[in-house]
Design a protein around this motif. Sequence first.
Motif, mmCIF file in Angstrom:
data_model
loop_
_atom_site.group_PDB
_atom_site.id
_atom_site.type_symbol
_atom_site.label_atom_id
_atom_site.label_comp_id
_atom_site.label_asym_id
_atom_site.label_seq_id
_atom_site.Cartn_x
_atom_site.Cartn_y
_atom_site.Cartn_z
ATOM 1 N N ASN A 81 0.835 -1.201 0.000
ATOM 2 C CA ASN A 81 0.000 0.000 0.000
ATOM 3 C C ASN A 81 0.867 1.247 0.000
ATOM 4 N N SER A 82 0.245 2.321 -0.396
ATOM 5 C CA SER A 82 0.872 3.641 -0.355
ATOM 6 C C SER A 82 -0.210 4.625 0.066
ATOM 7 N N THR A 83 0.066 5.383 1.112
ATOM 8 C CA THR A 83 -0.938 6.280 1.670
ATOM 9 C C THR A 83 -0.439 7.720 1.640
ATOM 10 N N ARG A 84 -1.341 8.631 1.321
ATOM 11 C CA ARG A 84 -1.042 10.058 1.351
ATOM 12 C C ARG A 84 -2.042 10.718 2.303
ATOM 13 N N TYR A 85 -1.514 11.446 3.291
ATOM 14 C CA TYR A 85 -2.330 12.157 4.275
ATOM 15 C C TYR A 85 -2.260 13.650 3.976
ATOM 16 N N ARG A 86 -3.424 14.328 3.964
ATOM 17 C CA ARG A 86 -3.425 15.756 3.647
ATOM 18 C C ARG A 86 -4.246 16.610 4.621
ATOM 19 N N LYS A 87 -5.308 16.082 5.170
ATOM 20 C CA LYS A 87 -6.154 16.847 6.105
ATOM 21 C C LYS A 87 -6.374 16.009 7.354
ATOM 22 N N ARG A 88 -6.423 16.678 8.493
ATOM 23 C CA ARG A 88 -6.671 15.985 9.750
ATOM 24 C C ARG A 88 -8.147 15.632 9.881
ATOM 25 N N ILE A 89 -8.391 14.468 10.441
ATOM 26 C CA ILE A 89 -9.740 14.090 10.867
ATOM 27 C C ILE A 89 -9.684 14.069 12.385
ATOM 28 N N ARG A 90 -10.475 14.930 13.007
ATOM 29 C CA ARG A 90 -10.449 15.112 14.463
ATOM 30 C C ARG A 90 -11.538 14.289 15.145
ATOM 31 N N ALA A 91 -11.455 14.234 16.463
ATOM 32 C CA ALA A 91 -12.425 13.484 17.267
ATOM 33 C C ALA A 91 -13.858 13.876 16.914
ATOM 34 N N PHE A 92 -14.686 12.878 16.742
ATOM 35 C CA PHE A 92 -16.128 12.981 16.492
ATOM 36 C C PHE A 92 -16.482 13.507 15.099
ATOM 37 N N GLU A 93 -15.492 13.833 14.281
ATOM 38 C CA GLU A 93 -15.807 14.322 12.940
ATOM 39 C C GLU A 93 -16.318 13.174 12.072
ATOM 40 N N PRO A 94 -17.385 13.450 11.327
ATOM 41 C CA PRO A 94 -17.838 12.450 10.357
ATOM 42 C C PRO A 94 -16.980 12.535 9.096
ATOM 43 N N PHE A 95 -16.883 11.433 8.379
ATOM 44 C CA PHE A 95 -16.187 11.440 7.098
ATOM 45 C C PHE A 95 -16.807 10.386 6.195
ATOM 46 N N GLU A 96 -16.631 10.620 4.918
ATOM 47 C CA GLU A 96 -17.123 9.685 3.914
ATOM 48 C C GLU A 96 -15.930 8.910 3.366
ATOM 49 N N MET A 97 -16.126 7.624 3.161
ATOM 50 C CA MET A 97 -15.078 6.804 2.569
ATOM 51 C C MET A 97 -15.546 6.337 1.188
ATOM 52 N N ARG A 98 -14.645 6.431 0.227
ATOM 53 C CA ARG A 98 -14.926 5.964 -1.132
ATOM 54 C C ARG A 98 -13.916 4.879 -1.462
#
Length: 176
Positions: A81-98
Amino acid sequence: MYPFLRFAAQMLKYRNAPRLGLLETHVSQHRCWPWDLDPWVELNNGRTLTLYDLGRIPMAMRTGLGVVLRANRWGITVAGNSTRYRKRIRAFEPFEMRSRCIGWDARFLYTEQSMWKGEDCANHILIRSAVTSAKGIVPTAQVLAALGHVGDSPELPKWVQAWIAAEATRPWPPQM
């Protein structure tokens, strides 16, 4: 600890979802819980990789891969795998996964996944997976035939091809 309850919830949620074509995108909704955090109160990078299972495995089930794996007594494993991180996801924040399969070669399936906060991509991963049997890696052509999929892989994006080429030059075992 592995998020077994969240995994079970995702599997239940999508158990009757419409079937996906092999190259279609599975979209799921998630939340960053306190047990997902690192000392900087953001989604831990290791936990990110684990949470990607919560999108990739339901996607595989919706494409029919899960049935094929069980029927043939095959497994599936992450082979890179290769991962790129760009924005923080903080506690309790919702996010969408594709999550979507973007292609394959003779040995591996390539999946890309991303986590989104609204219109912003927080992180993105390329996963190289191998279907396995007791005899080793199952050729992708055999897996695709079992899925009833006809046709060649779409051309992998140039950056994926470059990653594959770079990985081919990487020594194994590592020389420390």
